[in-house]
Scaffold this active site. Sequence first.
Site, PDB file in Angstrom:
ATOM      1  N   ASN A   1    -110.931   1.805   3.005  1.00 44.48           N
ATOM      2  CA  ASN A   1    -110.813   1.641   4.461  1.00 44.48           C
ATOM      3  C   ASN A   1    -112.171   1.490   5.133  1.00 44.48           C
ATOM      4  OD1 ASN A   1    -111.838   4.224   4.338  1.00 44.48           O
ATOM      5  ND2 ASN A   1    -110.177   5.194   5.487  1.00 44.48           N
TER       6      ASN A   1
ATOM      7  N   ASP B   1    -121.862  14.943   1.743  1.00 45.68           N
ATOM      8  CA  ASP B   1    -120.727  15.662   2.309  1.00 45.68           C
ATOM      9  C   ASP B   1    -120.259  16.803   1.413  1.00 45.68           C
ATOM     10  OD1 ASP B   1    -119.621  14.017   0.265  1.00 45.68           O
ATOM     11  OD2 ASP B   1    -119.060  12.505   1.731  1.00 45.68           O
TER      12      ASP B   1
ATOM     13  N   GLU C   1    -114.762   8.268   8.589  1.00 42.95           N
ATOM     14  CA  GLU C   1    -113.542   7.478   8.583  1.00 42.95           C
ATOM     15  C   GLU C   1    -113.550   6.431   9.703  1.00 42.95           C
ATOM     16  OE1 GLU C   1    -111.626   7.693   6.178  1.00 42.95           O
ATOM     17  OE2 GLU C   1    -111.459   9.743   5.416  1.00 42.95           O
TER      18      GLU C   1
ATOM     19  N   HIS D   1    -114.822   3.560   4.743  1.00 47.82           N
ATOM     20  CA  HIS D   1    -115.571   4.778   5.050  1.00 47.82           C
ATOM     21  C   HIS D   1    -116.814   4.875   4.161  1.00 47.82           C
ATOM     22  CE1 HIS D   1    -113.137   6.904   1.797  1.00 47.82           C
ATOM     23  NE2 HIS D   1    -114.354   7.308   1.509  1.00 47.82           N
TER      24      HIS D   1
END
Length: 249
Positions: free
Chosen positions: A136, A67, A143, A138
């Site tokens: 979380n 990314d 996400e 990811h």
Amino acid sequence: MEILKVENYDQMSEKAADIVMEHLQGLDKPVLGLATGSTPEGLYRQLIKRNRAKEISFQNVITFNLDEYIGVKPEDKQSYHYYMNQHLFQHIDMDKRNVHIPNGTTRNEEEECKLYERQLMHVGPIDIQILGIGVNGHIGFNEPGTSFQSKTHVVELAESTRLANSRYFNSLDEVPTKAITMGIDTIMNSKTILLLVSGEKKAAAVKKLIDGEITEAFPASILQQHPKVYVIADEAALREVPNRNVVHV
């Protein structure tokens, strides 16, 4: 999914380097998927050390990063271009023509995503993909709620992700709100996945990864369906996982 338990961060990094070297050696043009953040820094230090000792060469390795932030120039210290140069590329015998990182300053974000997929399809699949995991769930910047069928795409960063990354910026306001990330389906096409986890703050996420249901609400859960995943985690990260489920290394 093979869960390898180590004592600490340094052992995690050394074991990860062993596995990366094992997968790269013997291939003419290996494709290596790379991650950023604090977790893989020890792995990169190990690879630099082994490259300098001539135990491994990167001259023919092709890399694809997961990314990049949107709106951050490559030369900016907060960009993942800068991170990769500082923590790996400038220290090894890497051919810069073989480096691929999404262009976060493109004028056409959607076209950049399609181009990245085409570049990967031309040389891929990825032989071994390095991953971390967010609290979380990811992976990359995928996400919660991201489709398991997603390819490289633009993502709005969750507040928890921006807060976690704000330690690299002067303030939360400086943290970008969007990024380009490999999609979950893109990641899952990798031949081997190496997930690195360290620290107590990731313990709940690791337990959910291993024992939880497979759901887009927790993106990393899809890794349960990949045929070859190594999870290397230290004792702190595995404190909620029964010993019977892990291999001590």
